[in-house]
Design a protein around this motif. Structure first.
Motif, PDB file in Angstrom:
ATOM      1  N   CYS A   1      -2.676  -4.327  -2.388  1.00 50.52           N
ATOM      2  CA  CYS A   1      -3.718  -3.357  -2.057  1.00 50.52           C
ATOM      3  C   CYS A   1      -4.793  -3.428  -3.135  1.00 50.52           C
ATOM      4  CB  CYS A   1      -3.152  -1.938  -1.950  1.00 50.52           C
ATOM      5  SG  CYS A   1      -2.116  -1.423  -3.322  1.00 50.52           S
ATOM      6  N   VAL A   2      -5.989  -2.948  -2.793  1.00 50.45           N
ATOM      7  CA  VAL A   2      -7.120  -2.990  -3.712  1.00 50.45           C
ATOM      8  C   VAL A   2      -7.501  -1.569  -4.101  1.00 50.45           C
ATOM      9  CG1 VAL A   2      -9.551  -3.631  -3.998  1.00 50.45           C
ATOM     10  CG2 VAL A   2      -7.983  -5.172  -2.801  1.00 50.45           C
TER      11      VAL A   2
ATOM     12  N   PRO B   1       1.144   6.935  -2.925  1.00 52.11           N
ATOM     13  CA  PRO B   1       1.554   8.244  -3.452  1.00 52.11           C
ATOM     14  C   PRO B   1       1.186   8.460  -4.918  1.00 52.11           C
ATOM     15  CG  PRO B   1       3.339   7.241  -2.191  1.00 52.11           C
ATOM     16  CD  PRO B   1       2.294   6.185  -2.375  1.00 52.11           C
ATOM     17  N   HIS B   2       0.871   7.378  -5.639  1.00 53.06           N
ATOM     18  CA  HIS B   2       0.562   7.484  -7.060  1.00 53.06           C
ATOM     19  C   HIS B   2      -0.940   7.483  -7.350  1.00 53.06           C
ATOM     20  CE1 HIS B   2       4.822   6.849  -7.829  1.00 53.06           C
ATOM     21  NE2 HIS B   2       4.776   5.811  -7.004  1.00 53.06           N
ATOM     22  N   VAL B   3      -1.750   7.533  -6.291  1.00 52.61           N
ATOM     23  CA  VAL B   3      -3.206   7.550  -6.466  1.00 52.61           C
ATOM     24  C   VAL B   3      -3.747   8.844  -5.861  1.00 52.61           C
ATOM     25  CG1 VAL B   3      -5.382   6.329  -6.081  1.00 52.61           C
ATOM     26  CG2 VAL B   3      -3.257   5.036  -6.316  1.00 52.61           C
TER      27      VAL B   3
ATOM     28  N   TYR C   1       0.822  -1.219   0.000  1.00 51.53           N
ATOM     29  CA  TYR C   1       0.000   0.000   0.000  1.00 51.53           C
ATOM     30  C   TYR C   1       0.850   1.260   0.000  1.00 51.53           C
ATOM     31  CZ  TYR C   1      -3.157   3.609   1.777  1.00 51.53           C
ATOM     32  OH  TYR C   1      -3.853   4.776   1.953  1.00 51.53           O
ATOM     33  N   ASP C   2       1.868   1.312   0.867  1.00 47.83           N
ATOM     34  CA  ASP C   2       2.698   2.512   0.983  1.00 47.83           C
ATOM     35  C   ASP C   2       3.424   2.838  -0.308  1.00 47.83           C
ATOM     36  OD1 ASP C   2       1.894   2.792   3.581  1.00 47.83           O
ATOM     37  OD2 ASP C   2       3.679   1.857   4.453  1.00 47.83           O
TER      38      ASP C   2
ATOM     39  N   THR D   1     -10.047   5.058  -4.752  1.00 46.36           N
ATOM     40  CA  THR D   1      -9.879   4.678  -3.350  1.00 46.36           C
ATOM     41  C   THR D   1      -8.923   3.499  -3.282  1.00 46.36           C
ATOM     42  OG1 THR D   1     -11.739   3.116  -3.341  1.00 46.36           O
ATOM     43  CG2 THR D   1     -12.228   5.425  -2.852  1.00 46.36           C
ATOM     44  N   LEU D   2      -8.062   3.503  -2.274  1.00 42.30           N
ATOM     45  CA  LEU D   2      -7.042   2.475  -2.153  1.00 42.30           C
ATOM     46  C   LEU D   2      -7.043   1.935  -0.738  1.00 42.30           C
ATOM     47  CD1 LEU D   2      -4.702   1.219  -3.895  1.00 42.30           C
ATOM     48  CD2 LEU D   2      -3.187   2.822  -2.712  1.00 42.30           C
TER      49      LEU D   2
END
Length: 344
Positions: A268-269, A251-253, A246-247, A259-260
């Protein structure tokens, strides 16, 4: 400046720094007796400052609201912080607030000591705000809504939908949020009996009532608003499992892209809405982590199509007619890629 005047200004500064002070606390801070504190409080009242007194446990002195704003007594770091905040407010996307913020900044500059003014000027010259154009919300709309949220009362909103139709909405406002230059209201819609997200730039008028809002369970507001903006407002919802921590992906979303959520330590989803699956596939290709398409199946087909198109690219080679998107795409776009953004 006399000792009495200096002490009165010190007392005023203390009253502004905290909601309630007891007499002994003020006396200890000012290194005087409680009797002197009472006299200085009386002097402030004679000067027009509404110093209120409350009795009993937890009582003490507090600065009330008056007819005019009392002068703010700011330290050098506080003055710099206020100046930076005003600079940001001037680029907030709230119609009318930019001019008010600049006027307040000019007023602050006139009363600052020379040393503090120089520090504020240096910070102001060094900073800048670059923001993309977005429809602006009116300052009176923002003020009415945040006041209603604070007071816990219902509002009536003259709201304009994306298709231009206007109608009245009866709402129970819960939170006003800013997301990447655009302002939103999260509220309970009394007609639809559900939580909804509304854009402030589409509100023409807001009227607060005296009716209290209903006490009901409130979801995670930031998550609900982000879901509404990035997924629910689009015709197609996409869900993709990204095989990376996730980490690394967060930063790219951007907030208005999807939503992440973490899915274990190494995945991650991502959920994102789309008008065009080609754009989602291209944004997934931009980061480069492996993905598993959960929904819709058509997104996997689009990624595979782009993969075939990318594999056909090379010096002097020509891909099949109509095999790829209009314009150039990223080399290697295919199932092993990541994080979309949305067009809105």
């Amino acid at each position: 400046m006399s000792d009495v005047t200096t002490r009165a200004l010190r007392l005023l500064a203390l009253l502004q720094s905290r909601s309630v002070w007891t007499g002994p606390e003020l006396a200890d801070e000012m290194r005087v007796t409680t009797r002197t504190v009472r006299r200085d409080v009386d002097r402030l009242r004679q000067m027009g400052y509404p110093v209120l007194t409350s009795a009993g446990h937890g009582g003490g002195y507090q600065l009330g609201a008056g007819r005019a704003l009392p002068p703010l007594l700011l330290s050098s770091p506080e003055a710099v912080a206020v100046a930076v905040g005003l600079r940001l407010a001037a680029s907030s996307g709230i119609d009318g607030l930019d001019e008010e913020a600049l006027r307040a900044l000019a007023a602050l500059d006139r009363i600052l000591p020379t040393s503090v003014r120089a520090e504020v000027g240096a910070v102001s010259e060094a900073m800048g705000v670059i923001s993309r154009h977005a429809p602006g919300a009116r300052s009176e709309v923002l003020l009415s809504l945040v006041t209603a949220v604070r007071d816990g009362v219902r509002v009536r909103v003259d709201y304009e939908r994306a298709d231009g139709e206007r109608f009245e909405r009866r709402l129970e406002p819960r939170r006003v949020l800013s997301m990447e230059g655009r302002w939103y209201l999260f509220a309970w819609d009394l007609e639809r009996e559900d939580w909804r997200t509304f854009r402030l730039d589409r509100m023409h008028e807001v009227s607060a009532s005296t009716l209290p809002i209903t006490d009901r369970p409130v979801p995670d507001i930031e998550a609900a608003v982000r879901e509404s903006i990035t997924v629910s407002s689009y015709p197609t919802a996409c869900t993709v499992r990204i095989l990376a921590p996730y980490d690394q992906i967060a930063p790219h979303v951007p907030a208005r892209s999807g939503t992440l959520e973490a899915d274990g330590e190494d995945a991650c989803v991502l959920r994102a809405g789309a008008d065009d699956l080609t754009w989602v596939a291209l944004h997934l290709a931009r980061i480069g982590a492996p993905v598993e398409v959960i929904d819709p199946p058509a997104l996997l087909e689009e990624i595979e199509r782009l993969g075939r198109w990318a594999a056909s690219a090379g010096p002097g080679s020509t891909g099949p007619t109509g095999a790829g998107p209009s314009g150039a795409g990223p080399a290697g776009a295919g199932p092993g890629t990541t994080a979309p953004g949305s067009k809105r």
